[in-house]
Design a protein around this motif. Structure first.
Motif, mmCIF file in Angstrom:
data_model
loop_
_atom_site.group_PDB
_atom_site.id
_atom_site.type_symbol
_atom_site.label_atom_id
_atom_site.label_comp_id
_atom_site.label_asym_id
_atom_site.label_seq_id
_atom_site.Cartn_x
_atom_site.Cartn_y
_atom_site.Cartn_z
ATOM 1 N N GLU A 42 0.832 -1.200 0.000
ATOM 2 C CA GLU A 42 0.000 0.000 0.000
ATOM 3 C C GLU A 42 0.873 1.258 0.000
ATOM 4 O O GLU A 42 0.620 2.204 -0.741
ATOM 5 N N ARG A 43 1.901 1.278 0.847
ATOM 6 C CA ARG A 43 2.806 2.425 0.883
ATOM 7 C C ARG A 43 3.584 2.540 -0.416
ATOM 8 O O ARG A 43 3.734 3.639 -0.963
ATOM 9 N N ALA A 44 4.043 1.418 -0.929
ATOM 10 C CA ALA A 44 4.767 1.436 -2.200
ATOM 11 C C ALA A 44 3.887 2.023 -3.304
ATOM 12 O O ALA A 44 4.347 2.865 -4.088
ATOM 13 N N GLU A 45 2.633 1.608 -3.336
ATOM 14 C CA GLU A 45 1.734 2.122 -4.368
ATOM 15 C C GLU A 45 1.531 3.633 -4.226
ATOM 16 O O GLU A 45 1.571 4.363 -5.218
ATOM 17 N N ARG A 46 1.338 4.117 -3.002
ATOM 18 C CA ARG A 46 1.166 5.564 -2.787
ATOM 19 C C ARG A 46 2.381 6.337 -3.294
ATOM 20 O O ARG A 46 2.252 7.352 -3.981
ATOM 21 N N GLY A 64 2.486 -0.829 -13.025
ATOM 22 C CA GLY A 64 1.961 -1.843 -13.934
ATOM 23 C C GLY A 64 2.205 -3.252 -13.410
ATOM 24 O O GLY A 64 1.322 -4.113 -13.472
ATOM 25 N N VAL A 65 3.385 -3.468 -12.878
ATOM 26 C CA VAL A 65 3.703 -4.785 -12.300
ATOM 27 C C VAL A 65 2.792 -5.061 -11.109
ATOM 28 O O VAL A 65 2.270 -6.173 -10.963
ATOM 29 N N GLY A 70 -1.547 -8.122 -8.879
ATOM 30 C CA GLY A 70 -2.583 -7.996 -7.870
ATOM 31 C C GLY A 70 -2.029 -7.809 -6.471
ATOM 32 O O GLY A 70 -2.519 -8.412 -5.533
ATOM 33 N N LEU A 71 -1.047 -6.953 -6.329
ATOM 34 C CA LEU A 71 -0.385 -6.793 -5.035
ATOM 35 C C LEU A 71 -1.165 -5.924 -4.056
ATOM 36 O O LEU A 71 -0.980 -6.050 -2.852
ATOM 37 N N ALA A 80 -2.778 -2.683 -15.651
ATOM 38 C CA ALA A 80 -1.345 -2.933 -15.846
ATOM 39 C C ALA A 80 -0.911 -2.465 -17.229
ATOM 40 O O ALA A 80 0.096 -1.758 -17.361
ATOM 41 N N ALA A 81 -1.666 -2.826 -18.233
ATOM 42 C CA ALA A 81 -1.324 -2.420 -19.600
ATOM 43 C C ALA A 81 -1.327 -0.903 -19.739
ATOM 44 O O ALA A 81 -0.446 -0.328 -20.406
#
Length: 92
Positions: A42-46, A64-65, A70-71, A80-81
């Motif tokens: 979650e933090r990585a995505e933010r 995208g990865v 689905g992380l 992703a695309a």
């Protein structure tokens, strides 16, 4: 293991940054990758999303990865695309 990925991403980011703030962006990217490695997706995505909004193609690729695997949310190939396409439009 993403440590080699983070090093490569930081080097590429420094070469691609048009605004001269490559060092700050590289630190933010390193922070996002560290969150990923500690499985705090979650933090990585933010952090990656903030970089992606600033037109960072490495962050776009990593988002995208995340979407493909689905992380954070259920796997979403279309999202992703879309991230991969955005990064490719910046010649990444």
């Amino acid at each position: 293991m993403l440590r080699p990925l983070s090093t490569l991403a930081a080097l590429l980011l420094a070469a691609l940054s048009p605004h001269g703030d490559a060092a700050a962006s590289a630190v933010r990217l390193e922070s996002a990758v560290a969150a990923w490695e500690s499985r705090d997706f979650e933090r990585a995505e933010r952090e990656l999303r903030a970089l992606a909004l600033a037109r960072d193609p490495a962050a776009m690729t990593l988002l995208g990865v995340m979407a493909a695997r689905g992380l954070v949310q259920p796997a979403d190939p279309a999202t992703a695309a879309a991230w991969f396409i955005r990064a490719s439009r910046l010649n990444y």
